[in-house]
Design an enzyme around this catalytic site. Structure first.
Site, PDB file in Angstrom:
ATOM      1  N   LYS A  32       0.856  -1.194   0.000  1.00  0.00           N
ATOM      2  CA  LYS A  32       0.000   0.000   0.000  1.00  0.00           C
ATOM      3  C   LYS A  32       0.891   1.243   0.000  1.00  0.00           C
ATOM      4  O   LYS A  32       1.096   1.895   1.023  1.00  0.00           O
ATOM      5  CB  LYS A  32      -0.920  -0.048   1.225  1.00  0.00           C
ATOM      6  CG  LYS A  32      -2.198   0.741   1.061  1.00  0.00           C
ATOM      7  CD  LYS A  32      -3.162   0.406   2.189  1.00  0.00           C
ATOM      8  CE  LYS A  32      -4.240   1.451   2.350  1.00  0.00           C
ATOM      9  NZ  LYS A  32      -5.106   1.648   1.199  1.00  0.00           N
TER      10      LYS A  32
HETATM   11  N1  PPE Z   1      -7.958  -1.692  -2.924  1.00  0.00           N
HETATM   12  C1  PPE Z   1      -7.344  -0.507  -2.834  1.00  0.00           C
HETATM   13  C2  PPE Z   1      -6.573   0.003  -3.982  1.00  0.00           C
HETATM   14  C3  PPE Z   1      -7.445   0.212  -1.647  1.00  0.00           C
HETATM   15  O1  PPE Z   1      -6.828   1.376  -1.537  1.00  0.00           O
HETATM   16  C4  PPE Z   1      -8.213  -0.301  -0.580  1.00  0.00           C
HETATM   17  C5  PPE Z   1      -8.341   0.469   0.698  1.00  0.00           C
HETATM   18  C6  PPE Z   1      -8.827  -1.551  -0.733  1.00  0.00           C
HETATM   19  C7  PPE Z   1      -8.667  -2.224  -1.923  1.00  0.00           C
HETATM   20  C8  PPE Z   1      -9.600  -2.196   0.389  1.00  0.00           C
HETATM   21  O2  PPE Z   1      -8.737  -2.573   1.429  1.00  0.00           O
HETATM   22  P1  PPE Z   1      -9.217  -2.669   2.944  1.00  0.00           P
HETATM   23  O3  PPE Z   1      -9.455  -1.289   3.419  1.00  0.00           O
HETATM   24  O4  PPE Z   1      -8.123  -3.348   3.636  1.00  0.00           O
HETATM   25  O5  PPE Z   1     -10.479  -3.460   2.943  1.00  0.00           O
HETATM   26  N2  PPE Z   1      -8.351   1.865   0.549  1.00  0.00           N
HETATM   27  C9  PPE Z   1      -8.121   2.700   1.693  1.00  0.00           C
HETATM   28  C10 PPE Z   1      -7.802   4.112   1.302  1.00  0.00           C
HETATM   29  C11 PPE Z   1      -8.889   4.902   0.688  1.00  0.00           C
HETATM   30  C12 PPE Z   1      -8.507   6.350   0.494  1.00  0.00           C
HETATM   31  O6  PPE Z   1      -9.171   7.000  -0.313  1.00  0.00           O
HETATM   32  O7  PPE Z   1      -7.590   6.854   1.157  1.00  0.00           O
HETATM   33  C13 PPE Z   1      -9.258   2.585   2.702  1.00  0.00           C
HETATM   34  O8  PPE Z   1     -10.353   2.140   2.372  1.00  0.00           O
HETATM   35  O9  PPE Z   1      -9.022   2.928   3.852  1.00  0.00           O
END
Ligand code: PPE
Length: 307
Positions: free
Chosen positions: A160
């Site tokens: 990330k």
């Molecule tokens: N894909 C991506 C690219 C992504 O950034 C997130 C989280 C997810 C999938 C889902 O992951 P999880 O939160 O572990 O279920 N994105 C984070 C950042 C968003 C932002 O705009 O900043 C979030 O949801 O916290």
């Protein structure tokens, strides 16, 4: 225009500082080259007080992202977990979004980040419905992006890293300016990967599927929670790729993410999805809301109480 309401304290490099003092120099290395790794975590009110959802899993992903980027964090797993708990306690606002971030700081310019010190911060702030309040009820409108999702041969999606989000921002802006709420990105082989900040699931009959980790996605922790819910709901689940046209012909589609929650998609590029009812998505959403708010004892081990 600042939409963020300042709270009291931010954890920076091992200590809590006043909100306005958590500043960096404009020559911060990570600001120039995107060399930063971060997390997004939520804390909610529960019957036993404020609780952070799946904190150890988020911290582990944070440490793994740093490892991929050969970033040596001056803090260990326990210290990062504790920093998250400490900011929530210090600010006294339970319902917040936590953002741990590690970045190459002020030291040298040039592409080799190892010459700059690694800095770590954890901030929590109030962040409401990511895709609008109406989205959860009515579903949101999505468009397939013209931007390809980053690929592990160039920018590893499972780490990330801040740089990944330049790709996400391009897709997001394109979707918004075309009048949609959110984007869906295809990967380098042309199949569905994920949203700019969400994983994606498809429902067809009683089978629920989501692209495998090898399809160029972030391994979402909400995605992982939903996979557990599917088991507990006795629904058939597959980790499998699907195509753009299979988006259109789905009975239900939904995004998952810490910021977004479990979010139904009602339309993709002018095609209404299913009947406009989302019975399975709604059940999963309810379970998710129950889990994060500590109402379902079977998922209590996912909560870290801050008191
Ligand atoms: N894909 C991506 C690219 C992504 O950034 C997130 C989280 C997810 C999938 C889902 O992951 P999880 O939160 O572990 O279920 N994105 C984070 C950042 C968003 C932002 O705009 O900043 C979030 O949801 O916290």
């Amino acid at each position: 225009m600042v939409g963020i309401r300042p709270l009291k304290k931010i954890w920076v490099d091992g200590r809590l500082v006043d909100w306005d003092d958590a500043r960096v120099h404009v020559l911060t290395h990570g600001l120039h080259y995107g060399y930063a790794v971060f997390e997004g975590i939520r804390c909610h009110e529960t019957p036993k007080g404020p609780a952070i959802f799946r904190l150890p899993e988020h911290t582990d992903r944070f440490l793994n992202s740093a490892k991929v980027y050969r970033m040596k964090l001056p803090f260990d797993r326990e210290e990062i977990n504790q920093a998250c708990i400490d900011v929530v306690r210090a600010n006294g606002v339970p319902t917040t979004y936590l953002r741990p971030i590690a970045f190459s700081g002020y030291g040298e310019m040039g592409l080799d980040p190892t010459k700059s010190p690694v800095q770590v911060a954890v901030v929590n702030f109030e962040w409401g419905a990511y895709l609008g309040d109406a989205g959860a009820e009515k579903g949101i409108r999505a468009t397939v992006s013209s931007w390809m999702r980053i690929d592990s041969r160039s920018l590893p999606p499972q780490a990330k890293c801040a740089a990944n989000y330049a790709n996400s921002a391009l897709a997001k802006m394109e979707a918004i300016s075309a009048g949609y709420d959110e984007a869906i990105l295809l990967n380098s082989t042309g199949v569905v990967a994920e949203g700019p900040g969400e994983n994606i699931f498809r429902v067809i009959k009683d089978v629920v599927s989501t692209p495998p980790a090898s399809s160029g996605i972030l391994r979402g922790i909400t995605r992982d929670s939903v996979i557990r819910f599917l088991k507990d709901e006795h629904l058939t689940f597959q980790r499998t790729d699907f195509t753009r046209e299979e988006l259109f012909t789905s009975d239900e589609l939904f995004y998952t993410g810490t910021a977004a929650g479990v979010m139904p998609i009602r339309e993709v590029d002018g095609r209404p999805i299913g009947t406009g009812n989302y019975p399975i998505t709604k059940r999963l959403r309810q379970r998710y809301e129950g889990a994060i708010h500590g109402r379902l004892p079977e998922y209590e081990s996912w909560l870290t109480y801050v008191r």
